[in-house]
Design a protein around this motif. Sequence first.
Motif, PDB file in Angstrom:
ATOM      1  N   LYS A  87       1.133  -1.209   0.269  1.00 41.11           N
ATOM      2  CA  LYS A  87      -0.445   0.312   0.263  1.00 41.11           C
ATOM      3  C   LYS A  87       1.003   1.349  -0.148  1.00 41.11           C
ATOM      4  N   ALA A  88       0.136   2.166  -0.633  1.00 38.35           N
ATOM      5  CA  ALA A  88       0.910   3.841  -0.594  1.00 38.35           C
ATOM      6  C   ALA A  88       0.298   4.626  -0.405  1.00 38.35           C
ATOM      7  N   GLY A  89       0.319   6.060  -0.182  1.00 41.33           N
ATOM      8  CA  GLY A  89      -0.903   6.854   0.182  1.00 41.33           C
ATOM      9  C   GLY A  89      -0.781   7.807   0.985  1.00 41.33           C
ATOM     10  N   LEU A  90      -0.484   7.519   2.127  1.00 37.63           N
ATOM     11  CA  LEU A  90      -0.223   7.981   3.877  1.00 37.63           C
ATOM     12  C   LEU A  90       1.768   8.474   3.975  1.00 37.63           C
ATOM     13  N   PRO A  91       1.472   9.102   4.580  1.00 41.29           N
ATOM     14  CA  PRO A  91       2.734  10.563   4.027  1.00 41.29           C
ATOM     15  C   PRO A  91       3.318   9.482   4.808  1.00 41.29           C
ATOM     16  N   THR A  92       5.603   9.956   3.693  1.00 39.12           N
ATOM     17  CA  THR A  92       6.133   8.945   4.256  1.00 39.12           C
ATOM     18  C   THR A  92       7.337  10.108   4.522  1.00 39.12           C
ATOM     19  N   GLY A  93       6.790  11.478   4.366  1.00 39.74           N
ATOM     20  CA  GLY A  93       7.469  12.242   4.300  1.00 39.74           C
ATOM     21  C   GLY A  93       7.210  14.289   4.879  1.00 39.74           C
ATOM     22  N   GLU A  94       7.833  15.286   4.690  1.00 38.10           N
ATOM     23  CA  GLU A  94       7.149  16.928   5.038  1.00 38.10           C
ATOM     24  C   GLU A  94       7.312  16.975   4.166  1.00 38.10           C
ATOM     25  N   PRO A  96       6.204  18.115  -0.427  1.00 37.56           N
ATOM     26  CA  PRO A  96       4.700  18.319  -0.908  1.00 37.56           C
ATOM     27  C   PRO A  96       4.579  16.755  -2.277  1.00 37.56           C
ATOM     28  N   HIS A  97       5.235  16.114  -1.882  1.00 38.87           N
ATOM     29  CA  HIS A  97       5.559  14.368  -2.984  1.00 38.87           C
ATOM     30  C   HIS A  97       5.335  13.515  -2.021  1.00 38.87           C
ATOM     31  N   ILE A 107       3.400   7.299  -9.477  1.00 39.65           N
ATOM     32  CA  ILE A 107       4.787   6.860  -9.808  1.00 39.65           C
ATOM     33  C   ILE A 107       5.555   6.609  -8.749  1.00 39.65           C
ATOM     34  N   THR A 108       6.354   7.487  -8.350  1.00 41.11           N
ATOM     35  CA  THR A 108       6.858   7.155  -7.322  1.00 41.11           C
ATOM     36  C   THR A 108       7.103   6.308  -6.571  1.00 41.11           C
ATOM     37  N   ALA A 109       6.127   5.829  -5.780  1.00 36.40           N
ATOM     38  CA  ALA A 109       5.545   4.963  -4.841  1.00 36.40           C
ATOM     39  C   ALA A 109       6.397   3.684  -5.116  1.00 36.40           C
ATOM     40  N   VAL A 110       5.314   3.445  -6.005  1.00 31.78           N
ATOM     41  CA  VAL A 110       5.781   1.925  -6.537  1.00 31.78           C
ATOM     42  C   VAL A 110       7.216   1.765  -7.297  1.00 31.78           C
ATOM     43  N   GLU A 111       7.578   2.450  -7.854  1.00 28.64           N
ATOM     44  CA  GLU A 111       8.459   2.341  -8.104  1.00 28.64           C
ATOM     45  C   GLU A 111       9.638   2.272  -6.782  1.00 28.64           C
ATOM     46  N   ASP A 112       9.526   2.798  -5.804  1.00 34.70           N
ATOM     47  CA  ASP A 112      10.492   3.047  -4.470  1.00 34.70           C
ATOM     48  C   ASP A 112      10.270   1.230  -4.183  1.00 34.70           C
ATOM     49  N   ALA A 113       8.332   0.927  -4.477  1.00 32.06           N
ATOM     50  CA  ALA A 113       8.261  -0.233  -3.833  1.00 32.06           C
ATOM     51  C   ALA A 113       9.072  -1.141  -4.360  1.00 32.06           C
ATOM     52  N   LEU A 114       9.065  -1.350  -5.402  1.00 29.50           N
ATOM     53  CA  LEU A 114       9.145  -2.074  -6.321  1.00 29.50           C
ATOM     54  C   LEU A 114      11.220  -2.873  -5.703  1.00 29.50           C
ATOM     55  N   ALA A 142      -3.565   7.119 -12.979  1.00 28.01           N
ATOM     56  CA  ALA A 142      -2.784   5.867 -12.855  1.00 28.01           C
ATOM     57  C   ALA A 142      -1.998   5.552 -12.878  1.00 28.01           C
ATOM     58  N   LEU A 143      -2.841   4.282 -12.042  1.00 24.86           N
ATOM     59  CA  LEU A 143      -3.183   3.694 -11.728  1.00 24.86           C
ATOM     60  C   LEU A 143      -2.449   2.312 -12.812  1.00 24.86           C
ATOM     61  N   ASP A 144      -4.294   2.750 -13.633  1.00 27.21           N
ATOM     62  CA  ASP A 144      -4.613   2.604 -15.044  1.00 27.21           C
ATOM     63  C   ASP A 144      -3.157   2.028 -15.697  1.00 27.21           C
ATOM     64  N   GLY A 145      -2.512   3.272 -15.640  1.00 24.80           N
ATOM     65  CA  GLY A 145      -1.127   2.957 -16.608  1.00 24.80           C
ATOM     66  C   GLY A 145       0.088   2.491 -15.369  1.00 24.80           C
ATOM     67  N   LEU A 146      -0.120   1.971 -14.866  1.00 24.32           N
ATOM     68  CA  LEU A 146       0.278   1.358 -13.772  1.00 24.32           C
ATOM     69  C   LEU A 146       0.488  -0.212 -14.459  1.00 24.32           C
ATOM     70  N   VAL A 147      -1.083  -0.431 -14.215  1.00 27.38           N
ATOM     71  CA  VAL A 147      -1.630  -2.242 -14.513  1.00 27.38           C
ATOM     72  C   VAL A 147      -1.319  -2.085 -15.838  1.00 27.38           C
TER      73      VAL A 147
END
Length: 348
Positions: A87-94, A96-97, A107-114, A142-147
């Motif tokens: 899962k992703a979406g909750l804050p991981t830092g301070e 803006p992104h 896109i960044t969250a998925v790449e980092d998780a992979l 965005a999710l559809d594009g990642l799929v």
Amino acid sequence: MEYRRLGASGLHVPALSFGAGTFGGRGPLFSAWGDADAGQARRMVDMALDAGVTMFDSADVYSDGESERVLGQALKGRRGRALISTKAGLPTGEGPHDAGTGRARLITAVEDALERLGTDYIDLFQLHAFDAGTPVEETVAALDGLVKAGKLRYIGVSNFAGWQLMKSLAAADAHGWTRYAAHQVYYSLVGRDYEWELMPLGHDQGVGAVVWSPLGWGRLTGKIRRGRPLPAGSRLHETAQWGPPVDDGLLYDVVDVLDQLSEETGKTVPQIALNWLLRRPTVASVIIGARDERQLQDNLGAIGWELTAEQVARLDKAGARTAPYPYYPYEVQEGFARLNPPLVPAAE
């Protein structure tokens, strides 16, 4: 192990999944949950796979990403035997992104998780929370594009309100984008709000429930009893402020019945609480967590048997609460119930 379709999708998931929130042990919340390193995690993953528990759930905020990293190490060499859910979406830092579900963040969250998981695809990727600051069309597109890029195979959400999930599904349908197949939800004998709106929505729209904290944030482990203080080793001492609140009277009423059924069945209190959940409509998989191998082995004992209808009815009655408006008329007034038969009959 029983395998079930995840909602209306073509993905089959085990009735029990393994929650990797106890892997890593960073931060005040997750260190209280558990701190399994790669070696300990691998032994528990071995046990899970041997029992047919093939789906493993994590998130980028679990121990600041360390949970995903440890899970990836534990699955090294047998990735093809496992389904990875994260899962992703909750804050991981301070920055803006560093929070939310906008296109750039996803896109960044998925790449980092992979990278942390050591894999090139994620079987089930879920939004950890609804982002009111981003249009649902941007998020779902965005999710559809990642799929379509092959990075995600199925998508879902977690902790959404009914209108948030329905708005997202409508956007997907309107544009022909990938639909959410899963809703990761809190649901337990002492937390049954899921039944009022989200369960009927999931049934109608083909969204399967993946249940988190099925033991009521540690309250249904068999260690808490009426008239006794919390045991010294209970994680509730450190984590209660982060979990869903539970009325003490409701908790003790449920625990009293669980104790009775434990004597009748020879099963442990957690096994009975988990078995009850496995019978509920729309539930595709129940996530079990474990701080050690003994706890995991006990939780695995929740499958392979069933409570009787009479025993289920006693648990239903013990954990029942009057639904809030606009749901309660459908429980207590015949005309409303006739138009909308409940998926779960009201306890008598």
